[in-house]
Design an enzyme around this catalytic site. Structure first.
Site, PDB file in Angstrom:
ATOM      1  N   THR A   1       0.804  -1.226   0.000  1.00  0.00           N
ATOM      2  CA  THR A   1       0.000   0.000   0.000  1.00  0.00           C
ATOM      3  C   THR A   1       0.837   1.277   0.000  1.00  0.00           C
ATOM      4  O   THR A   1       1.943   1.305   0.557  1.00  0.00           O
ATOM      5  CB  THR A   1      -0.913   0.004   1.254  1.00  0.00           C
ATOM      6  OG1 THR A   1      -1.471   1.312   1.412  1.00  0.00           O
ATOM      7  CG2 THR A   1      -0.160  -0.338   2.524  1.00  0.00           C
TER       8      THR A   1
ATOM      9  N   GLU B   1       0.222   3.616   1.829  1.00  0.00           N
ATOM     10  CA  GLU B   1       0.330   4.046   3.236  1.00  0.00           C
ATOM     11  C   GLU B   1       1.748   3.806   3.769  1.00  0.00           C
ATOM     12  O   GLU B   1       2.140   4.402   4.779  1.00  0.00           O
ATOM     13  CB  GLU B   1      -0.672   3.290   4.111  1.00  0.00           C
ATOM     14  CG  GLU B   1      -2.124   3.685   3.879  1.00  0.00           C
ATOM     15  CD  GLU B   1      -2.462   5.089   4.364  1.00  0.00           C
ATOM     16  OE1 GLU B   1      -2.032   5.464   5.454  1.00  0.00           O
ATOM     17  OE2 GLU B   1      -3.145   5.807   3.609  1.00  0.00           O
TER      18      GLU B   1
ATOM     19  N   TYR C   1      -1.754   0.105  10.929  1.00  0.00           N
ATOM     20  CA  TYR C   1      -2.035  -0.593   9.665  1.00  0.00           C
ATOM     21  C   TYR C   1      -0.802  -0.543   8.761  1.00  0.00           C
ATOM     22  O   TYR C   1      -0.349  -1.559   8.234  1.00  0.00           O
ATOM     23  CB  TYR C   1      -3.233   0.071   8.976  1.00  0.00           C
ATOM     24  CG  TYR C   1      -3.417  -0.304   7.523  1.00  0.00           C
ATOM     25  CD1 TYR C   1      -3.955  -1.539   7.161  1.00  0.00           C
ATOM     26  CD2 TYR C   1      -3.066   0.589   6.502  1.00  0.00           C
ATOM     27  CE1 TYR C   1      -4.135  -1.877   5.818  1.00  0.00           C
ATOM     28  CE2 TYR C   1      -3.240   0.255   5.170  1.00  0.00           C
ATOM     29  CZ  TYR C   1      -3.775  -0.972   4.831  1.00  0.00           C
ATOM     30  OH  TYR C   1      -3.939  -1.306   3.509  1.00  0.00           O
TER      31      TYR C   1
ATOM     32  N   LYS D   1       1.667  -3.471   7.392  1.00  0.00           N
ATOM     33  CA  LYS D   1       1.877  -3.685   5.953  1.00  0.00           C
ATOM     34  C   LYS D   1       3.364  -3.598   5.584  1.00  0.00           C
ATOM     35  O   LYS D   1       3.797  -4.197   4.610  1.00  0.00           O
ATOM     36  CB  LYS D   1       1.076  -2.659   5.140  1.00  0.00           C
ATOM     37  CG  LYS D   1      -0.421  -2.977   5.042  1.00  0.00           C
ATOM     38  CD  LYS D   1      -0.717  -4.047   4.001  1.00  0.00           C
ATOM     39  CE  LYS D   1      -2.197  -4.271   3.832  1.00  0.00           C
ATOM     40  NZ  LYS D   1      -2.532  -5.369   2.908  1.00  0.00           N
TER      41      LYS D   1
END
Ligand code: NDP
Ligand code: GDP
Length: 376
Positions: free
Chosen positions: A132, A134, A156, A160
């Site tokens: 991601t 992110e 999160y 990841k």
């Protein structure tokens, strides 16, 4: 017939990917979680009756928290390709459930990779990991590309980050064909209701139909590079069809603020908005209504969007913009759906649902889903 196993098949991407692979002639296996009520709405239209012969979409109960279950499913299915899409995928929720998020997102990936290795399938299986944007979090370079350093800003994203590196490690250590798709935000009418784009299109459609008075949002200044999920699942497959496994940034290369997405969605409903005030006092006021049929629930002067600090995050990712050059040059991939087309599609779908609900309400009937956007 090639076989694919998708974790997270009941999610946004899983549903589009399953459709895509079925069209390509794959036998598609998906892992779904046991829930106390049905959770297969996004794939119900491709569901196949197990009592009828020739089934090529097969669902298995499972969970990324359960290694023995993952090992058994892999052994039974013997897939050629594994797409690891399952995750607790909501950034705001990850601040509330950091340990669970780490278990499913980080260790879940490890469990799946270890199962492949223990079964001796590392030379047979091709593995896709849903990484991601992110990961870039507090951005170190703009636009972000494959070589941009990571700086995750939520439980999160940190989870990841582990998944990203464990995927790279299994590729280097065991020769597994494993790829990270570093996907920037991608949306669709199937996007979860508490992600900001869907919250906006659904909220404004409900307001237009007189079902809700106001939409409450968090940081309206956040900038994202939003693509369409349908474009993004195609490239997940492409990554697994190359000679050698590599990691790719997948993005549109265009940025838009949350505020602009609100304006675009309102425009699609024929409602012109004016933004007033700043920070927590910012509001969106209706300036004009073009089509009373489409938006009978709003009048000029109504305040229909407000800021609620409960949707601010403890650490925010203010800006993301991807550079998809490598994917274009090496995979021949380009997004086909524009942000405006995607926004319009989402608004139209949410307006259909809102109209149905308004009709039910007018007849004194119960609505099928809660209207409130309390979470996320
Ligand atoms: P969704 O949240 O729509 O779907 C997540 C899926 O994972 C659902 O099928 C969900 O099941 C399943 N799941 C959650 N927890 C578990 C678990 N413990 N065991 C098994 N399955 C589980 O996400 P998207 O489809 O949008 O995203 C797909 C992947 O891509 C995710 O990993 C996400 O983090 C990542 N990603 C998404 C981006 C985006 O913008 N959409 C951007 C970059 C990466 P259930 O339906 O039962 O909840
Ligand atoms: P994310 O990029 O994975 O966190 O996807 P989201 O769609 O959840 O959020 C995108 C951006 O919109 C983030 O910067 C959020 O802070 C911002 N945002 C502003 N208001 C809201 C809101 O009410 N809900 C959500 N989910 N995000 C919001």
């Amino acid at each position: 017939m090639r076989k694919a196993l998708i974790t997270g098949i009941t999610g946004q991407d899983g549903s589009y990917l399953a459709e895509f692979l079925l069209e390509k002639g794959y036998e598609v296996h998906g892992i779904k979680r046991r829930a106390s009520s049905f959770n297969t709405q996004r794939i119900d239209h491709i569901y196949q009756d197990p009592h009828v012969e020739g089934q090529n979409l097969i669902l298995h109960y499972g969970d990324l928290a359960d290694s023995s279950n993952l090992t058994r499913i892999l052994q039974e299915v013997q897939p050629d390709e594994v797409y690891n899409l399952a995750a607790q995928s909501h950034v705001a929720v990850s601040f509330e459930s950091p340990e669970y998020t780490a278990d499913v997102v980080a260790l879940g990936t490890l469990r799946l990779l270890e199962a492949i290795r223990l079964l001796g399938m590392e030379r047979k299986v091709r593995f896709y990991q849903a990484s991601t944007s992110e990961l870039y979090g507090l951005v170190q370079e703009t636009p972000q590309r494959e070589t941009t350093p990571f700086y995750p800003r939520s439980p999160y994203a940190v989870a990841k980050l582990y998944s990203y590196w464990i995927t790279v490690n299994y590729r280097e250590a065991y020769g597994l064909y494993a790829c990270n798709g570093i996907l920037f935000n991608h949306e669709s009418p199937r996007r979860g209701e508490t992600f900001v784009t869907r919250k906006i299109t659904r909220g404004l459609a409900n307001i237009a139909q007189g079902l809700e008075p106001c939409l409450y949002l968090g940081n309206m200044n956040a900038l994202r590079d939003w693509g369409h999920a349908r474009d993004y699942v195609r490239v997940q497959w492409l990554m697994l069809q190359q000679e050698a496994p590599e990691d790719f940034v997948i993005a549109t290369g265009r940025q838009c603020s949350v505020r602009e997405f609100v304006r675009m969605s309102a425009d699609a409903l024929g409602v012109t908005l004016r933004f007033e005030g700043e920070g927590v006092d910012e509001v969106a006021v209706v300036e004009a209504v073009a089509d009373v049929e489409c938006a009978p629930g709003v009048r000029v002067g109504d305040v229909i969007v407000r800021v609620d600090p409960r949707y601010f995050r403890p650490t925010e990712v203010e800006t993301l913009l991807g550079d998809p050059t490598k994917a274009r040059e090496r995979l021949g991939w380009e997004p086909e759906i524009t942000l405006e087309q995607m926004c319009r599609e989402m608004v139209e779908e949410d307006l259909k649902a809102a109209r149905r609900n308004a009709l039910l309400k007018a007849h004194g009937l119960e609505l099928p889903l809660p209207l409130e956007n309390n979470h996320g």
